[in-house]
Write an enzyme that holds these catalytic residues in place. Structure first.
Site, PDB file in Angstrom:
ATOM      1  N   SER A  69      17.124 -19.952  -4.534  1.00  0.00           N
ATOM      2  CA  SER A  69      17.453 -18.533  -4.462  1.00  0.00           C
ATOM      3  C   SER A  69      18.891 -18.363  -4.011  1.00  0.00           C
ATOM      4  O   SER A  69      19.344 -19.066  -3.104  1.00  0.00           O
ATOM      5  CB  SER A  69      16.512 -17.840  -3.471  1.00  0.00           C
ATOM      6  OG  SER A  69      17.065 -16.608  -3.068  1.00  0.00           O
ATOM      7  N   GLY A 124      10.758  -2.129   2.864  1.00  0.00           N
ATOM      8  CA  GLY A 124       9.560  -1.431   2.394  1.00  0.00           C
ATOM      9  C   GLY A 124       9.662  -1.034   0.933  1.00  0.00           C
ATOM     10  O   GLY A 124       9.017  -0.083   0.496  1.00  0.00           O
ATOM     11  N   ASP A 172       1.893  -2.506  -5.435  1.00  0.00           N
ATOM     12  CA  ASP A 172       3.270  -2.961  -5.634  1.00  0.00           C
ATOM     13  C   ASP A 172       3.419  -3.804  -6.904  1.00  0.00           C
ATOM     14  O   ASP A 172       4.372  -3.645  -7.664  1.00  0.00           O
ATOM     15  CB  ASP A 172       3.747  -3.759  -4.407  1.00  0.00           C
ATOM     16  CG  ASP A 172       3.716  -2.900  -3.150  1.00  0.00           C
ATOM     17  OD1 ASP A 172       3.641  -1.667  -3.277  1.00  0.00           O
ATOM     18  OD2 ASP A 172       3.743  -3.472  -2.046  1.00  0.00           O
TER      19      ASP A 172
HETATM   20  C1  GLA Z   1       2.186  -2.326   1.170  1.00  0.00           C
HETATM   21  C2  GLA Z   1       1.119  -3.039   0.343  1.00  0.00           C
HETATM   22  C3  GLA Z   1       0.530  -2.084  -0.680  1.00  0.00           C
HETATM   23  C4  GLA Z   1       0.061  -0.778  -0.023  1.00  0.00           C
HETATM   24  C5  GLA Z   1       1.152  -0.199   0.889  1.00  0.00           C
HETATM   25  C6  GLA Z   1       0.692   0.995   1.671  1.00  0.00           C
HETATM   26  O1  GLA Z   1       3.268  -1.981   0.370  1.00  0.00           O
HETATM   27  O2  GLA Z   1       1.654  -4.162  -0.318  1.00  0.00           O
HETATM   28  O3  GLA Z   1      -0.537  -2.718  -1.347  1.00  0.00           O
HETATM   29  O4  GLA Z   1      -1.132  -0.977   0.698  1.00  0.00           O
HETATM   30  O5  GLA Z   1       1.644  -1.165   1.795  1.00  0.00           O
HETATM   31  O6  GLA Z   1       0.429   2.075   0.822  1.00  0.00           O
END
Ligand code: GLA
Length: 380
Positions: A69, A124, A172
């Protein structure tokens, strides 16, 4: 997209002594609304960012997986695909190694990979899922393995759960693989069905991502603890998941522990907020979404208790500066906030947040304007 591809091609040749056979990309995501609903069989509404993870890759036929990476130059790994078991590889490399291990059952073998990312980590914005999905696409295409995208998202999720120990939901990975430009993805996490909802950002209204620079790590225990509380509440209520709660007042009256009442209150109302948001977007009433975003934030702060001081301060300052609404995104306990504001108010909003942070002695946050972008794809 993570910058021009040329430096990645050159770095690949330098690292492996041959050119890559292709470059694949998967985006990070912002979840517009629907937080902590995915693992409760509920609804989510993420969209893909322009930023993400790119992987230059070439196939190897000797069963060896080489992982490097540009963000962790001193931390490359070389492993045999057949020897990949949970725990065999740690750190950042556990994500791509987990993907290779899970895809091994589908006929995927070795490869040389070089990874590059322009997504802030710990913000996030689902950088882990972007990494998993870019690697999954690359490995499948190099080895001629065809897997439908919704299924590939489930396999990438399984890789993360088994190889990093995070009991993440499906949002995600689905966002990385299924989103399309100019749209948010409405995903029903029970049925797996999804649809594209127009999201005309960047015209009259913009969505600002505020990286509060309080890094979050999902692998910490808090995420798993919330998930366990939701499961306990559902089991006490005699339903398969909190998605099945129809009578909220009745459910709250019957739950013995205040903490379980708060968790249930959040999940049930958050699913309704997603439905309301989709209704507003389909009606072309984007500005009205602001109130739902702020309601979601308050619920995540007070009922689900996953917000953090820098997120609360950013949302409050943005609202005072005239934003339409705002909320924390992702798992919580650190990461980013999103703010919906008229394009001509963005400068005021940033100034107000910077001032609120300076007052408290916190470093200024980092900003990016979110552009709903395409999902994972081959770039070269
Ligand atoms: C993280 C997790 C997701 C979801 C969010 C909260 O991003 O990877 O699967 O649970 O938190 O909505």
């Amino acid at each position: 997209m993570s910058g021009p591809v040329d430096p990645l091609l050159a770095a690949f040749e330098e690292a492996y002594g041959r050119p890559p056979q292709g470059v694949w990309h998967a985006p990070g995501r912002v979840n517009l609304i629907g937080e902590h609903t995915d693992y409760n069989d509920g609804l989510v509404l993420p969209f893909a960012l322009a930023q993400g993870v790119s992987v230059a890759a070439a196939r190897r036929d000797d069963g060896v997986l080489e992982l490097r990476s540009l963000q962790a130059a001193a931390d490359g790994r070389t492993v045999r695909v057949e020897e990949l078991t949970p725990g065999a590889v740690d750190g950042w490399a556990a994500y791509p190694a987990g993907v290779a291990a899970v895809l091994r059952e589908h006929g995927v073998g070795g490869a040389s990979l070089l990874i590059d990312s322009d997504l802030p980590q710990g913000a996030g914005l689902a950088s882990s899922a972007a990494l998993e999905c870019a690697v999954a696409l690359a490995l499948c295409q190099l080895h001629g393995v065809e897997i439908e995208r919704a299924e590939l998202a489930r396999l990438a999720q399984r890789a993360e759960r088994e190889f990093t120990g995070t009991p993440c939901g499906i949002m995600d990975q689905s966002a990385a693989l299924l989103c399309t430009a100019g749209h948010a993805l409405l995903l029903d996490c029970r049925s797996g069905l999804s649809s594209q909802v127009p999201l005309p950002l960047g015209e009259a209204l913009s969505l600002l991502v505020v990286d509060t620079r309080a890094p979050h790590a999902l692998a910490d225990g808090d995420y798993a603890a919330r998930r366990a509380e939701c499961e306990r509440a559902a089991s006490l209520l005699g339903v398969g998941s909190l998605r099945d709660v129809k009578d909220l007042a009745g459910a709250l009256a019957s739950l013995p522990e205040p903490v379980l009442r708060r968790r249930t209150q959040h999940v049930v109302t958050e699913n309704h907020r997603v439905e309301a948001a989709v209704g507003l977007l389909r009606a072309g009433a984007l500005a009205e979404l602001g109130a739902l975003l702020t309601a979601s934030h308050l619920s995540l702060r007070d009922q689900f208790e996953v917000s953090w001081p820098r997120a609360d301060a950013a949302v409050e300052a943005a609202l005072r500066a005239g934003a339409r609404g705002g909320r924390m995104v992702g798992g919580g306990f650190g990461g980013s906030v999103i703010v919906l504001a008229a394009a001509d108010r963005l400068a005021d909003v940033r100034e107000a947040i910077d001032a609120a942070y300076a007052e408290r002695g916190w470093p200024a946050p980092a900003y990016l304007e979110a552009v709903p972008s395409a999902g994972a794809r081959r770039l070269l």
